[in-house]
Design an enzyme around this catalytic site. Structure first.
Site, mmCIF file in Angstrom:
data_model
loop_
_atom_site.group_PDB
_atom_site.id
_atom_site.type_symbol
_atom_site.label_atom_id
_atom_site.label_comp_id
_atom_site.label_asym_id
_atom_site.label_seq_id
_atom_site.Cartn_x
_atom_site.Cartn_y
_atom_site.Cartn_z
ATOM 1 N N ILE A 94 0.840 -1.158 -0.089
ATOM 2 C CA ILE A 94 -0.026 -0.148 -0.039
ATOM 3 C C ILE A 94 0.775 1.395 -0.002
ATOM 4 C CG2 ILE A 94 -0.167 -0.300 2.438
ATOM 5 C CD1 ILE A 94 -2.881 1.344 2.223
ATOM 6 N N SER A 95 0.599 2.140 -0.621
ATOM 7 C CA SER A 95 1.362 3.446 -0.763
ATOM 8 C C SER A 95 2.682 3.297 -1.278
ATOM 9 C CB SER A 95 1.014 4.188 0.263
ATOM 10 O OG SER A 95 1.398 5.513 0.063
ATOM 11 N N TRP A 96 3.657 3.542 -0.229
ATOM 12 C CA TRP A 96 4.992 3.533 -0.306
ATOM 13 C C TRP A 96 5.288 1.949 -0.305
ATOM 14 C CZ3 TRP A 96 8.636 0.830 2.524
ATOM 15 C CH2 TRP A 96 10.134 1.067 2.451
ATOM 16 N N GLY A 154 3.793 -0.424 -1.841
ATOM 17 C CA GLY A 154 3.468 -0.830 -3.264
ATOM 18 C C GLY A 154 4.674 -0.463 -3.906
ATOM 19 N N THR A 183 -1.341 3.321 -4.912
ATOM 20 C CA THR A 183 0.167 3.233 -5.106
ATOM 21 C C THR A 183 0.457 3.804 -6.432
ATOM 22 O OG1 THR A 183 2.261 2.431 -4.742
ATOM 23 C CG2 THR A 183 0.753 0.909 -5.629
#
Length: 276
Positions: free
Chosen positions: A98-100, A102, A124
């Site tokens: 998730i996000s970073w 990803g 992401t």
């Protein structure tokens, strides 16, 4: 019941959480967002099919993992995570980021084409070469204040996270604000540094694993167009757009947990239908 452990990997201590699965498939390795410990994603883990083993870890310098003595990049961290899985006795795995996280998940899939079976990318993008958030949003991500100051977190929740946080900004206290979850300031900046110069854009056509992309239709941090770009470049990618923001994996866990579970347990990786 989830088991919390401390494991030594390449001379570094790592805090790990393992929720055993009752099935025989590979574990789901969860890579968290920047500055957040493994505890943050508990609402999602609670909604993952109990057949699936779930492995979470604190990135060095975050949560319960000590700060490393030197910087790292995504390629080095992917090697580190591979050794962590060796220590846990797993030859194969599925990865969710998730996000970073990803970015780390994409790097893991690229470096482990046979070992990483399936990939889930949530909220992401592709790193430095992506459609960026507005400058006002990016500037608020440069410090840990949103994790440590609940009033500030509430004040910026709408602009930073979008989705449900626009309607219920008080929810950010419950979702994010527990100071004991977060590590030293240095660990946060090492995570920021790890992404400098990194992009997955040219490597996406080489990631052959079945990939499920989950993106919120109101995500100020990672504009939706980035998910559509990844979808167009991943050979075996499918896209699901959900009605929420950047923290949808937490605030829409009732929807996304079962969706991810179906993708991971179906014979060939169930393809989600793209929604706009």
């Amino acid at each position: 019941m989830t088991e919390f452990r401390r494991i030594r990997v390449l001379g570094h201590g790592v805090r790990v959480a393992v929720r055993p699965g009752i099935g025989a498939g590979p574990p789901l390795l969860v890579c968290n967002g920047i500055g957040a410990s493994l505890d943050l994603l508990q609402p999602f883990v609670d909604r993952v099919d109990p057949r699936i083993e779930v492995v979470r870890f604190d990135v060095p310098g975050v949560g319960g993992s000590p700060t490393p003595k030197s910087p790292y990049n995504f390629a080095l961290l992917a090697c580190f995570v591979g050794r962590l899985l060796d220590e846990l006795g797993h030859d194969r795995f599925d990865a969710l980021g998730i996000s970073w996280g990803g970015g780390l998940a994409q790097q893991l899939a690229f470096q482990n084409p046979r070992r990483c079976r399936r990939l889930v990318l949530v909220s992401t993008g592709t790193g430095m070469l992506m459609v960026p958030a507005r400058l006002s949003v990016l500037s608020k991500m440069l410090t840990l204040r949103r994790y440590r100051d609940p009033e500030y977190a509430k004040a910026i929740a709408s602009e930073l996270y979008g989705g449900r946080m626009r309607r219920q900004p008080d929810e950010v206290r419950r979702v994010l604000y527990e100071p004991e979850r977060f590590g030293a300031r240095a660990g946060y900046y090492l995570q920021l540094l790890a992404g400098v110069g990194w992009t997955s854009l040219p490597a996406l056509p080489l990631i052959r694993q079945p990939t499920l992309i989950l993106a919120g239709n109101d995500d100020p941090m990672i504009p939706l167009v980035n998910a559509r770009i990844m979808h167009s470049l991943l050979p075996n990618g499918s896209l699901h757009v959900f009605d929420d923001g950047h923290l949808g994996l937490l605030t829409s866990a009732d929807e996304l947990g079962p969706l991810v579970s179906r993708f991971l347990t179906s014979p060939r990786g169930e393809r989600a239908t793209s929604r706009s």
